[in-house]
Design a protein around this motif. Sequence first.
Motif, PDB file in Angstrom:
ATOM      1  N   LYS A 156     -11.863   7.255 -54.310  1.00 21.92           N
ATOM      2  CA  LYS A 156     -11.120   8.452 -54.706  1.00 21.92           C
ATOM      3  C   LYS A 156     -10.609   8.404 -56.142  1.00 21.92           C
ATOM      4  O   LYS A 156     -10.370   9.432 -56.771  1.00 21.92           O
ATOM      5  CB  LYS A 156      -9.956   8.686 -53.739  1.00 21.92           C
ATOM      6  CG  LYS A 156     -10.406   9.145 -52.345  1.00 21.92           C
ATOM      7  CD  LYS A 156      -9.220   9.447 -51.464  1.00 21.92           C
ATOM      8  CE  LYS A 156      -9.649   9.923 -50.079  1.00 21.92           C
ATOM      9  NZ  LYS A 156     -10.268  11.260 -50.135  1.00 21.92           N
ATOM     10  N   ASP A 177     -11.766  16.374 -50.787  1.00 26.59           N
ATOM     11  CA  ASP A 177     -10.580  16.668 -51.590  1.00 26.59           C
ATOM     12  C   ASP A 177     -10.768  17.938 -52.413  1.00 26.59           C
ATOM     13  O   ASP A 177     -11.880  18.257 -52.849  1.00 26.59           O
ATOM     14  CB  ASP A 177     -10.281  15.512 -52.543  1.00 26.59           C
ATOM     15  CG  ASP A 177      -9.781  14.268 -51.825  1.00 26.59           C
ATOM     16  OD1 ASP A 177      -9.280  14.400 -50.695  1.00 26.59           O
ATOM     17  OD2 ASP A 177      -9.901  13.169 -52.409  1.00 26.59           O
ATOM     18  N   GLN A 199      -3.339  23.947 -48.509  1.00 26.99           N
ATOM     19  CA  GLN A 199      -3.173  22.762 -47.673  1.00 26.99           C
ATOM     20  C   GLN A 199      -2.314  23.020 -46.431  1.00 26.99           C
ATOM     21  O   GLN A 199      -2.246  22.180 -45.540  1.00 26.99           O
ATOM     22  CB  GLN A 199      -2.571  21.629 -48.502  1.00 26.99           C
ATOM     23  CG  GLN A 199      -3.473  21.145 -49.623  1.00 26.99           C
ATOM     24  CD  GLN A 199      -4.795  20.611 -49.109  1.00 26.99           C
ATOM     25  OE1 GLN A 199      -4.839  19.733 -48.233  1.00 26.99           O
ATOM     26  NE2 GLN A 199      -5.895  21.141 -49.626  1.00 26.99           N
TER      27      GLN A 199
END
Length: 297
Positions: A156, A177, A199
Amino acid sequence: MLLCLAIIALPALVTHAMRHTGQRHINVTPGESCQQLARRYPGITDNDQQHGINFCEINAEPRKKFPLTLQHGKHSITLPLVNQLTGTEVSKRNGIETLNISFSFSSTPTTMHDDARRALFAMFKQMHANGWRMFISLSKPRLRGRDTLINQLTEKNKPSSLDAEYEPTLAEWMNIDDLTEWSFYADQLYVDISFHRNQEKMDPAQPGEYLFTMTVKTGEADHREYFDSEQHEQWRKHWAKLALEMRKEREQAEAEARRIGLHIDTHYQDPPLPPAPCGQRSGHAGKTSATASRCQP
């Protein structure tokens, strides 16, 4: 904020968008000037900064998104519902070199997550049919397929492009993501596509909110951004050294990828450097495009 209700062929979706919004169809070609674009479409604002950088933009009215075609010959891309277009013109000689476009596939504020996934990959399939290919930065491992997703989820802090030819499952999609990119290349034009989602609406069984972004750069603009501003005009002189450093980073990343069982696509070919302006040499690292015939009087 946005996105798709169903998987529809893009031409039909564009027709629906024009009928629904009543908006004109915008055509933009990298390399044209902001002034030309503003003259053709009066709603576009041309902000001449008088410091060598101009910005031109158009924002959709509420509930009146507009269809847009990125003109690039056989590689042209049509987006059905665009919220905003911003073009950056660093030099009047080169015209618009960077475009930032926010878009959706539906005028409704929410969409099911699986519909969002399917709509995006329907567009990717059309892009692939039009000759767009995956772009992998010189410093990133040459991964393909699901391996790009595995790498993105495990590295990441070192993100690289996902492969648009691999369509993730819904479960995998929900783990991607925000701002993860799918990167493409076709005939000296680079395109990055990403999304941002609310989100607080991440239940895959409930509607979500998506905003998609497309960033378009000419080969000249893409390569120039690797360097400090004082090196921009003569970036080719510094390219060989930087390319060598980036390839060393790739070797290290590929060694780590092999260690965790990922496959390296050794057949991947990096795109050629953009043609050098007349009077400049193209550089030495990597393939270059011929400029001699173009510079003849």
